[in-house]
Design a protein around this motif. Structure first.
Motif, short mmCIF file in Angstrom:
data_model
loop_
_atom_site.label_atom_id
_atom_site.label_comp_id
_atom_site.label_asym_id
_atom_site.label_seq_id
_atom_site.Cartn_x
_atom_site.Cartn_y
_atom_site.Cartn_z
N LEU A 124 -14.24 -10.61 95.73
CA LEU A 124 -14.79 -9.43 96.41
C LEU A 124 -16.08 -9.72 97.16
O LEU A 124 -16.25 -9.35 98.31
CB LEU A 124 -15.05 -8.33 95.37
CG LEU A 124 -13.81 -7.72 94.72
CD1 LEU A 124 -14.22 -6.86 93.53
CD2 LEU A 124 -13.02 -6.89 95.73
N ARG A 164 -16.23 -3.52 98.89
CA ARG A 164 -14.97 -3.51 99.63
C ARG A 164 -14.31 -4.88 99.59
O ARG A 164 -14.93 -5.89 99.90
CB ARG A 164 -15.21 -3.10 101.08
CG ARG A 164 -13.93 -2.88 101.89
CD ARG A 164 -14.24 -2.57 103.36
NE ARG A 164 -14.70 -3.75 104.08
CZ ARG A 164 -13.90 -4.71 104.57
NH1 ARG A 164 -12.59 -4.61 104.42
NH2 ARG A 164 -14.41 -5.74 105.21
N CYS A 165 -13.03 -4.90 99.22
CA CYS A 165 -12.30 -6.16 99.24
C CYS A 165 -12.02 -6.55 100.69
O CYS A 165 -11.49 -5.73 101.47
CB CYS A 165 -10.97 -6.03 98.48
SG CYS A 165 -9.99 -7.53 98.54
N MET A 178 -8.26 -11.18 94.95
CA MET A 178 -9.16 -11.74 95.96
C MET A 178 -10.62 -11.63 95.49
O MET A 178 -11.01 -10.66 94.86
CB MET A 178 -8.99 -10.97 97.28
CG MET A 178 -9.93 -11.37 98.40
SD MET A 178 -9.64 -13.06 98.95
CE MET A 178 -10.95 -13.23 100.17
N SER A 228 -8.97 -4.13 101.90
CA SER A 228 -9.95 -3.04 101.97
C SER A 228 -9.93 -2.06 100.79
O SER A 228 -10.39 -0.95 100.93
CB SER A 228 -9.79 -2.26 103.29
OG SER A 228 -11.00 -2.26 103.99
N TRP A 229 -9.37 -2.46 99.66
CA TRP A 229 -9.55 -1.62 98.47
C TRP A 229 -11.05 -1.57 98.16
O TRP A 229 -11.76 -2.59 98.28
CB TRP A 229 -8.79 -2.20 97.27
CG TRP A 229 -7.30 -1.99 97.34
CD1 TRP A 229 -6.52 -1.84 98.44
CD2 TRP A 229 -6.42 -1.93 96.21
NE1 TRP A 229 -5.19 -1.69 98.08
CE2 TRP A 229 -5.10 -1.74 96.71
CE3 TRP A 229 -6.59 -2.02 94.83
CZ2 TRP A 229 -3.98 -1.63 95.88
CZ3 TRP A 229 -5.48 -1.92 93.99
CH2 TRP A 229 -4.19 -1.71 94.51
N CYS A 230 -11.54 -0.41 97.76
CA CYS A 230 -12.98 -0.22 97.57
C CYS A 230 -13.31 0.25 96.16
O CYS A 230 -12.60 1.07 95.58
CB CYS A 230 -13.52 0.79 98.58
SG CYS A 230 -13.43 0.22 100.29
N TYR A 250 -9.78 -8.38 101.86
CA TYR A 250 -8.37 -8.68 102.10
C TYR A 250 -7.61 -7.44 102.57
O TYR A 250 -7.12 -7.37 103.70
CB TYR A 250 -7.77 -9.25 100.82
CG TYR A 250 -6.42 -9.94 100.94
CD1 TYR A 250 -5.84 -10.26 102.16
CD2 TYR A 250 -5.73 -10.29 99.78
CE1 TYR A 250 -4.62 -10.89 102.24
CE2 TYR A 250 -4.50 -10.94 99.84
CZ TYR A 250 -3.94 -11.24 101.07
OH TYR A 250 -2.74 -11.87 101.13
N ASN A 264 -15.32 -10.85 89.41
CA ASN A 264 -15.50 -10.68 90.86
C ASN A 264 -14.17 -10.78 91.60
O ASN A 264 -14.01 -11.59 92.51
CB ASN A 264 -16.49 -11.75 91.35
CG ASN A 264 -16.89 -11.57 92.80
OD1 ASN A 264 -16.71 -10.50 93.38
ND2 ASN A 264 -17.43 -12.62 93.39
N ILE A 265 -13.21 -9.95 91.16
CA ILE A 265 -11.88 -10.01 91.78
C ILE A 265 -11.33 -8.61 92.01
O ILE A 265 -11.56 -7.69 91.22
CB ILE A 265 -10.87 -10.80 90.91
CG1 ILE A 265 -10.87 -10.27 89.47
CG2 ILE A 265 -11.15 -12.28 90.96
CD1 ILE A 265 -9.68 -10.71 88.65
N CYS A 266 -10.60 -8.46 93.09
CA CYS A 266 -9.91 -7.21 93.38
C CYS A 266 -8.69 -7.10 92.46
O CYS A 266 -7.97 -8.08 92.22
CB CYS A 266 -9.47 -7.19 94.84
SG CYS A 266 -8.62 -5.67 95.32
#
Length: 386
Positions: A93, A105-106, A91, A110-112, A108, A84-86
């Protein structure tokens, strides 16, 4: 405390001469860490139940021995387990259970990610308004997936990725219970509960494996399913437990019962079996329902027991289902003072691990032997790598 490896030579002796695991295996943080890898990460451990994410887009964050994981039902309906990490800055998620409508969507940068783990969007990664960069290959930066498998309604995971395929690792148990290889249905909100227990998770396994304690700890159960009605189940290196020849079906006020599994052999008219699939899943099968208890180790001296009941159809009688859950809860709660008492006992510095009754403790000794064998193998592997 001395962190040199514990001496396990007495544990692996024949049962009449064997001692139980040393105290440190129940109380020491360094040994707990060693066991985390050798017993839980390197094998197929129980994490959750598939019913936790019944619908497409359902996502549930979980922690397994401190590792943040995410249970997701992807757009194709496949259940997946991810770390469960970007992949950007690590971070978390998803912080609470929710439905993923679009992408994961993260919060922190916003990486998706899609629900099957692909990295689909990296806003401003190449500078303002530039959503791509040659140095960021999205194809290589999807979510980290953890191997998973569903059996008996349980989601099993292999964190290390090194265990044999689930079907191979548990072939003997799958064969033993092949008659129960049918759809099962979680009883819903009234068919699951948790118990917080102040003991090492292994003590819950040890207690579950044997019937020796029934007359004194479970007098109600023992009144009809007596000690002499039980038999041992021992598969060295794989699983251990006990069965009874006198399972008594629960009946409602009108004499109604749960529907049976179809096509069961006559054996199961009166028999039931209770087996620990090593390391941490306690399973019970009966003609009309099954259960799974997933042990979540929370440190050397704390365990959370997740209890789930399953049935042969999705629409069982509400009152009967609630009565069944209550009856099992009473039985499992009766064990708490025993496992907590043994845990306190492990702080007696001169306790040598205890002894086993050769006639009555075979399944428990088999579990200790499995623990010692896995730890020895891991230690040898670590030595060879040095």
């Amino acid at each position: 405390m001395d962190h040199s490896p514990t001496d396990l030579s007495n544990v692996r002796r024949p049962i009449a001469q064997a001692h139980g695991l040393p105290n440190a295996h129940y109380t020491d943080a360094a040994v707990f860490e060693e066991e985390k890898h050798a017993l839980l990460f390197d094998t197929w451990s129980g994490l959750a139940v598939a019913a936790d994410v019944p619908d497409i887009g359902d996502a549930v964050p979980l922690s397994f021995l401190g590792m943040p994981l995410l249970l997701v039902r992807d757009r194709q309906g496949t259940l997946r387990v991810f770390q469960n990490i970007c992949r950007h800055r690590g971070m978390i998620l998803v912080s609470e259970p929710r439905k993923i409508e679009g992408a994961i969507r993260c919060p922190y940068h916003s990486w998706c990610y899609s629900t099957d783990g692909k990295l689909v969007s990296t806003p401003h990664v190449g500078g303002p308004g530039q959503n791509k960069h040659d140095g960021i290959d999205r194809a290589l930066l999807g979510l980290i997936e953890v191997r998973s498998h569903i059996w008996m309604g349980v989601v099993w995971i292999n964190v290390s990725g090194t265990a044999p395929a689930f079907e191979d690792a548990n072939a003997e148990l799958l064969k033993r219970w092949s008659e129960f290889d049918k759809p099962i249905f979680h009883g819903g909100a009234d068919s699951c509960f948790q118990l917080e227990v102040n003991c090492n998770w292994k003590l819950a396994v040890e207690n579950y494996c044997e019937s020796y304690h029934l007359p004194w700890v479970h007098p109600g159960l023992n009144s009809y399913s007596r000690l002499e009605d039980h038999y041992h189940i021992e598969e060295k290196g794989l699983f251990a437990g006990q069965g009874t020849h006198v399972y008594r079906q629960l009946k409602g006020e009108n004499g109604d019962v749960f529907p049976d599994f179809e096509g069961l052999s006559d054996t199961w008219d009166t028999a039931a079996e209770y087996i620990t699939a090593f390391p941490n899943v306690l399973l019970g099968v009966h003609r009309d329902h099954t259960f799974a208890i997933i042990l979540e180790p929370q440190g050397p001296e704390k365990t959370r027991e997740h209890v789930h009941l399953f049935y042969t159809t999705p629409d069982t009688d509400d009152a009967l289902r609630q009565k069944n859950a209550q009856q099992w809860k009473e039985v499992f709660v009766e064990d708490v003072f025993v496992v907590e008492g043994m845990q306190r006992g492990r702080h007696a510095v001169s306790f040598d691990g205890g002894r086993f009754s050769p006639a009555m403790d075979g399944p428990t000794h088999l579990f200790h032997d499995w623990v010692a064998g896995r730890l020895n193998a891991r230690r040898q592997m670590d030595q060879a790598a040095e």
